[in-house]
Design a protein around this motif. Structure first.
Motif, mmCIF file in Angstrom:
data_model
loop_
_atom_site.group_PDB
_atom_site.id
_atom_site.type_symbol
_atom_site.label_atom_id
_atom_site.label_comp_id
_atom_site.label_asym_id
_atom_site.label_seq_id
_atom_site.Cartn_x
_atom_site.Cartn_y
_atom_site.Cartn_z
ATOM 1 N N LEU A 30 14.446 12.263 3.617
ATOM 2 C CA LEU A 30 13.243 11.524 3.983
ATOM 3 C C LEU A 30 13.570 10.540 5.105
ATOM 4 N N GLU A 31 12.745 10.565 6.157
ATOM 5 C CA GLU A 31 12.980 9.712 7.325
ATOM 6 C C GLU A 31 11.983 8.566 7.423
ATOM 7 N N GLU A 32 10.749 8.799 6.991
ATOM 8 C CA GLU A 32 9.707 7.783 7.145
ATOM 9 C C GLU A 32 8.527 8.109 6.235
ATOM 10 N N ILE A 33 7.868 7.077 5.738
ATOM 11 C CA ILE A 33 6.618 7.216 4.982
ATOM 12 C C ILE A 33 5.525 6.530 5.790
ATOM 13 N N GLU A 34 4.390 7.186 5.898
ATOM 14 C CA GLU A 34 3.272 6.617 6.646
ATOM 15 C C GLU A 34 1.983 6.859 5.874
ATOM 16 N N PHE A 35 1.129 5.842 5.806
ATOM 17 C CA PHE A 35 -0.214 6.069 5.272
ATOM 18 C C PHE A 35 -1.213 5.283 6.112
ATOM 19 N N SER A 36 -2.410 5.837 6.221
ATOM 20 C CA SER A 36 -3.451 5.205 7.023
ATOM 21 C C SER A 36 -4.771 5.247 6.262
ATOM 22 N N LEU A 37 -5.594 4.230 6.474
ATOM 23 C CA LEU A 37 -6.885 4.132 5.803
ATOM 24 C C LEU A 37 -7.729 3.074 6.503
ATOM 25 N N GLU A 38 -9.043 3.199 6.339
ATOM 26 C CA GLU A 38 -9.973 2.232 6.914
ATOM 27 C C GLU A 38 -10.374 1.239 5.829
ATOM 28 N N ILE A 39 -10.118 -0.051 6.067
ATOM 29 C CA ILE A 39 -10.354 -1.068 5.051
ATOM 30 C C ILE A 39 -10.946 -2.326 5.675
ATOM 31 N N GLY A 40 -11.499 -3.169 4.836
ATOM 32 C CA GLY A 40 -12.023 -4.468 5.244
ATOM 33 C C GLY A 40 -12.210 -5.339 4.024
ATOM 34 N N SER A 41 -12.767 -6.527 4.217
ATOM 35 C CA SER A 41 -13.028 -7.441 3.104
ATOM 36 C C SER A 41 -14.269 -6.989 2.331
ATOM 37 N N GLU A 42 -14.588 -7.724 1.276
ATOM 38 C CA GLU A 42 -15.808 -7.463 0.494
ATOM 39 C C GLU A 42 -16.473 -8.794 0.170
ATOM 40 N N ALA A 43 -17.556 -9.062 0.892
ATOM 41 C CA ALA A 43 -18.336 -10.271 0.655
ATOM 42 C C ALA A 43 -19.624 -9.912 -0.074
ATOM 43 N N PRO A 44 -20.216 -10.862 -0.786
ATOM 44 C CA PRO A 44 -21.553 -10.610 -1.338
ATOM 45 C C PRO A 44 -22.541 -10.438 -0.175
ATOM 46 N N GLY A 45 -22.991 -9.230 0.043
ATOM 47 C CA GLY A 45 -23.800 -8.932 1.224
ATOM 48 C C GLY A 45 -22.890 -8.597 2.388
ATOM 49 N N VAL A 46 -23.052 -9.305 3.497
ATOM 50 C CA VAL A 46 -22.233 -9.092 4.697
ATOM 51 C C VAL A 46 -21.811 -10.449 5.232
ATOM 52 N N GLN A 47 -20.558 -10.584 5.637
ATOM 53 C CA GLN A 47 -20.067 -11.842 6.190
ATOM 54 C C GLN A 47 -18.890 -11.549 7.110
ATOM 55 N N ALA A 48 -19.105 -11.729 8.424
ATOM 56 C CA ALA A 48 -18.041 -11.425 9.395
ATOM 57 C C ALA A 48 -16.842 -12.339 9.210
ATOM 58 N N ASP A 49 -17.066 -13.586 8.850
ATOM 59 C CA ASP A 49 -15.984 -14.544 8.613
ATOM 60 C C ASP A 49 -15.740 -14.626 7.109
ATOM 61 N N TRP A 50 -14.944 -13.692 6.600
ATOM 62 C CA TRP A 50 -14.670 -13.606 5.159
ATOM 63 C C TRP A 50 -13.258 -13.043 4.973
ATOM 64 N N PRO A 51 -12.241 -13.862 5.266
ATOM 65 C CA PRO A 51 -10.863 -13.355 5.234
ATOM 66 C C PRO A 51 -10.420 -12.937 3.838
ATOM 67 N N SER A 52 -9.573 -11.929 3.796
ATOM 68 C CA SER A 52 -9.054 -11.431 2.524
ATOM 69 C C SER A 52 -7.619 -10.951 2.703
ATOM 70 N N ASP A 53 -6.736 -11.407 1.818
ATOM 71 C CA ASP A 53 -5.322 -11.016 1.870
ATOM 72 C C ASP A 53 -5.131 -9.724 1.077
ATOM 73 N N ILE A 54 -5.052 -8.623 1.796
ATOM 74 C CA ILE A 54 -4.920 -7.309 1.167
ATOM 75 C C ILE A 54 -3.437 -6.959 1.054
ATOM 76 N N HIS A 55 -2.990 -6.716 -0.174
ATOM 77 C CA HIS A 55 -1.579 -6.443 -0.472
ATOM 78 C C HIS A 55 -1.358 -4.932 -0.589
ATOM 79 N N PHE A 56 -0.303 -4.441 0.038
ATOM 80 C CA PHE A 56 0.050 -3.032 -0.023
ATOM 81 C C PHE A 56 1.323 -2.869 -0.858
ATOM 82 N N TYR A 57 1.237 -2.033 -1.901
ATOM 83 C CA TYR A 57 2.395 -1.755 -2.745
ATOM 84 C C TYR A 57 2.695 -0.255 -2.703
ATOM 85 N N LEU A 58 3.972 0.092 -2.703
ATOM 86 C CA LEU A 58 4.396 1.486 -2.833
ATOM 87 C C LEU A 58 5.456 1.549 -3.909
#
Length: 303
Positions: A168-196
């Motif tokens: 094995l030389e490398e692991i790669e994964f890709s996905l489209e993600i964003g925050s989740e606000a009640p309704g819609v909120q452009a300024d709604w930061p979220s710390d998304i943690h990636f575990y493998l």
């Protein structure tokens, strides 16, 4: 520095560079960080148009953006993320890297713990009811193309097809993600943690829950979160990278390997600095027509 090649994962980078306006923005930011209003004034464009361009530059990994309180208001400060981009074009006779790929629909998680706001939807309807975690057990979840939650996690078990005789030389994964606000909120930061395999690869702070304009693929009946950011995470022998930028010092050798599966967990823990939830966009939603794409690259010449 970003080292790119002709792999499709670099499309956001090439799209970001394919604009005279965006190249001008990079030239301006080479002088100093600037906010959107300052860039708009220098370019003679509206702030809305400049915001669209900066989003593409951020998706391409070329700039960083940060919300800063200044002068009694909140400003989106843009700065360069890299100083150099290197493009490697395949040469005649050059052997391409061998890889195995699995595409995982967003509803095919194996375990979860989610808290409202939360829900799932197929291409044509909501599964169950809004904000009721019980529906994450619903068998119809397998057909979900989008899911969201305010805090918690979802975990996916992905088959491991790497043989003991292969390197094995490398692991790669890709996905489209964003925050989740009640309704819609452009300024709604979220710390998304990636575990493998229970190892924390790193944390990416999503800037918000997008609703400005429609997602290119989002069904017409859908009215809330429209699109996210395509994130590409690579685990190599040198470290872990997000969109070509170093995310952490976690290396391949730090991942506890299992023979039959990989466990990929996406989480927003309640003790995070920014608990802004998570939305995962699958095929048919958002701006990128893909589910969670997981690749394992094998060393050239491995049997």
């Amino acid at each position: 520095m970003i080292r790119a090649n002709t792999d499709r994962k670099w499309l956001p980078l090439y799209e970001a560079l394919a604009s005279g306006v965006r190249l001008h923005i990079l030239e301006l930011l080479a002088g100093q960080p600037m906010n959107v209003k300052e860039l708009a004034s220098a370019l003679g464009l509206s702030s809305a148009i400049v915001t669209m361009h900066t989003k593409k530059l951020e998706k391409g990994g070329l700039i960083h953006t940060q919300l800063v309180r200044r002068g009694g208001g909140t400003h989106k400060i843009c700065s360069l993320a890299v100083s150099r981009v290197e493009l490697n074009i395949p040469q005649m006779g050059e052997k391409q890297r061998e890889y195995q790929e699995v595409s995982v629909p967003v509803g095919h998680y194996s375990s979860f713990e989610v808290h409202p706001t939360c829900g799932l939807a197929t291409l044509d309807r909501i599964i169950g009811q809004y904000d009721d975690p019980r529906y994450f057990h619903e068998p119809q979840r397998m057909h979900a193309r989008i899911l969201w939650f305010g805090k918690g996690y979802v975990e996916y078990r992905i088959p491991n097809y790497v043989l003991s005789s292969q390197q094995l030389e490398e692991i790669e994964f890709s996905l489209e993600i964003g925050s989740e606000a009640p309704g819609v909120q452009a300024d709604w930061p979220s710390d998304i943690h990636f575990y493998l395999n229970d190892t924390l690869l790193g944390v990416w702070t999503s800037p918000g829950d997008s609703g400005e304009g429609r997602g290119m693929l989002t069904p017409s009946w859908w009215t809330v979160n429209q699109y996210g950011w395509l994130k590409i995470i690579r685990v190599t022998r040198e470290g872990t990278y997000l969109d070509g930028q170093r995310l952490s010092n976690v290396r391949l050798e730090d991942i506890i390997m299992t023979r039959n599966e990989w466990m990929l967990k996406l989480a927003v823990p309640e003790n995070a600095v920014h608990v802004g939830g998570l939305t995962i966009y699958g095929e048919g939603f958002g701006n990128y027509n893909q589910d969670i794409v997981f690749r394992t690259y094998l060393q050239t010449g491995a049997d």
